[in-house]
Design an enzyme around this catalytic site. Structure first.
Site, PDB file in Angstrom:
ATOM      1  N   TRP A 104     -18.718  24.185  19.304  1.00  0.00           N
ATOM      2  CA  TRP A 104     -18.574  23.673  20.671  1.00  0.00           C
ATOM      3  C   TRP A 104     -17.168  23.172  20.932  1.00  0.00           C
ATOM      4  O   TRP A 104     -16.626  23.369  22.027  1.00  0.00           O
ATOM      5  CB  TRP A 104     -19.633  22.610  20.973  1.00  0.00           C
ATOM      6  CG  TRP A 104     -20.997  23.197  20.843  1.00  0.00           C
ATOM      7  CD1 TRP A 104     -21.927  22.903  19.887  1.00  0.00           C
ATOM      8  CD2 TRP A 104     -21.579  24.240  21.655  1.00  0.00           C
ATOM      9  NE1 TRP A 104     -23.041  23.688  20.057  1.00  0.00           N
ATOM     10  CE2 TRP A 104     -22.869  24.515  21.130  1.00  0.00           C
ATOM     11  CE3 TRP A 104     -21.150  24.962  22.759  1.00  0.00           C
ATOM     12  CZ2 TRP A 104     -23.715  25.473  21.684  1.00  0.00           C
ATOM     13  CZ3 TRP A 104     -21.994  25.922  23.310  1.00  0.00           C
ATOM     14  CH2 TRP A 104     -23.257  26.167  22.773  1.00  0.00           C
ATOM     15  N   ASP A 174     -17.505  15.138  24.357  1.00  0.00           N
ATOM     16  CA  ASP A 174     -18.702  15.930  24.612  1.00  0.00           C
ATOM     17  C   ASP A 174     -19.819  15.249  23.815  1.00  0.00           C
ATOM     18  O   ASP A 174     -19.860  15.333  22.593  1.00  0.00           O
ATOM     19  CB  ASP A 174     -18.462  17.363  24.121  1.00  0.00           C
ATOM     20  CG  ASP A 174     -19.722  18.229  24.204  1.00  0.00           C
ATOM     21  OD1 ASP A 174     -20.767  17.721  24.667  1.00  0.00           O
ATOM     22  OD2 ASP A 174     -19.644  19.403  23.809  1.00  0.00           O
ATOM     23  N   LYS A 198     -30.974  17.673  25.855  1.00  0.00           N
ATOM     24  CA  LYS A 198     -31.329  17.197  24.508  1.00  0.00           C
ATOM     25  C   LYS A 198     -31.859  15.758  24.578  1.00  0.00           C
ATOM     26  O   LYS A 198     -32.997  15.487  24.227  1.00  0.00           O
ATOM     27  CB  LYS A 198     -30.136  17.306  23.580  1.00  0.00           C
ATOM     28  CG  LYS A 198     -29.630  18.739  23.483  1.00  0.00           C
ATOM     29  CD  LYS A 198     -28.325  18.798  22.769  1.00  0.00           C
ATOM     30  CE  LYS A 198     -27.547  20.051  23.091  1.00  0.00           C
ATOM     31  NZ  LYS A 198     -28.231  21.303  22.809  1.00  0.00           N
TER      32      LYS A 198
END
Ligand code: PMP
Length: 364
Positions: A104, A174, A198
């Site tokens: 990511w 993030d 999530k």
């Protein structure tokens, strides 16, 4: 189990608290006597306005944010934030530091390079992504606009437990896979973003938190309206139609976190689960092997291997048969992964560990 549910260890979308689902179910046909469901309601209506502002208020309450923070509900996932951050804060002559810790962060770096100068302040390739950097390994650039981190690496199974010290340069994080999972000091963060799927609710909403002094450095030049943070700050995320149902869902999840005792309670719950699972893996490391260095091991995503790939596959298959879904590692990482965000109760991990013991007894 209630409603015939099974233990869900998918990495995201992932399990949400049953209490939140039940609350949404109750209001499915008629929200709060309004005679309609939340998703049927105008985003300019009073009841929706209350949901919208209450959700932002809960984000602030849970994180302990003062009036100097803006809370936004955007779309496009965390992936759009990979681009929006550099688009709004970089330019030809501006630089940012990025800490590269997995798939990511690589995507965030790729996007940032389109808009400004990117320095990779730590390259996790050098340590096979098996741990996060120590402070003295982070090479910061003078004059950088921000330092970008991925607080939890969903695919590799690593998590920052102490954030890098940046000498006042705003951190941009993030936090897609560990937001609201533990207590932390938000002050050093200029911007935090997280896809909701999530720890916050359903996919399709992205939470963005902006500290005002950092936000004010956002470039003024004519950016595409929808990609400019200013648009969304000035219109309280109501410039266009927001994902109103997703935001309501988030409100229910945040309310559950608050009712449970906030971030302190989430931290205790997540620590308990991590101790249980890593404790079991450590005691049986001839069979279940986790290569991640101990002080970088994620509480959210536990990655491990069995002695052979065939056993990995058999473990995932038998797990599903026994009511444990989503144990397969990410496609590029292989092995097995247990994603256990806030909603996963310790009981799920106790049951999983019993299954792991049984599987080892039969196959070890
Ligand atoms: N960052 C992290 C840490 C993630 O785990 C994910 C998704 N799993 C993303 C970014 C991408 O998020 P989205 O699909 O919301 O764009």
């Amino acid at each position: 189990m209630k409603h015939d549910r099974i233990w869900n260890f998918y990495a995201g979308p992932a399990a949400v608290p049953l209490e939140a689902l039940e609350k949404i179910h109750q209001s499915w046909f008629n929200y709060n006597g309004e005679g309609m469901a939340v998703m049927e309601m105008s985003h300019r209506s009073k009841p929706y306005d209350e949901i919208h502002n209450n959700t932002a208020g809960l984000v602030k309450k849970l994180l302990g944010l003062g009036d100097n923070y803006h809370v936004l509900f955007l779309q496009g996932g965390a992936s759009l934030q990979f681009a929006m951050v550099p688009l709004n804060f970089l330019g030809n002559d501006k630089e940012a530091d990025y800490i590269h810790t997995g798939t990511w962060s690589a995507k965030a770096i790729k996007e940032a390079k389109l808009f400004g100068n990117v320095n990779v302040a730590f390259d996790g390739n050098d340590t096979q992504f098996l741990r996060l950097p120590r402070q003295n390994e982070v090479k910061l650039t003078e004059g950088a606009e921000y330092v970008h981190i991925t607080s939890n690496n969903t695919i590799r199974g690593t998590q920052f437990f102490a954030f890098p010290e940046t000498n006042g340069v705003p951190l941009v994080a993030d936090m897609s896979s560990d937001i609201l999972s533990r207590c932390f000091d938000p002050e050093p963060f200029g911007l935090i973003y997280a896809g909701a799927q999530k720890n916050l609710g359903p996919s399709g909403v992205t939470l963005v938190i902006l500290r005002n002094d950092f936000y004010e450095r956002c470039i003024e030049k004519n950016l595409t309206t929808m990609l400019h943070y200013k648009t969304h700050v000035e219109k309280n995320s109501l410039h266009n139609t927001p994902n109103s149902f997703g935001i309501y869902f988030m409100e229910c999840v945040l309310q559950w976190i608050d009712d449970m005792g906030g971030l302190k309670a989430m931290e205790a719950r997540n620590r308990e689960k991590a101790d249980l699972l890593y404790g079991f893996i450590n005691n049986n490391d001839g069979f279940y092997c986790c290569h991640i260095e101990k002080d970088s091991r994620s509480w959210m995503n536990v990655c491990f291997h069995l002695p052979t790939e065939a056993l990995d596959q058999e473990f995932v298959r038998q797990g599903a048969e026994n009511g444990f879904i989503g144990l397969k590692g990410y496609r590029s990482a292989g092995g097995c992964r247990v994603s256990m965000y806030n909603a996963t109760p310790p009981e799920a991990i106790r049951d999983l560990v019993d299954f792991m013991q049984d599987f080892m007894d039969k196959n070890g």
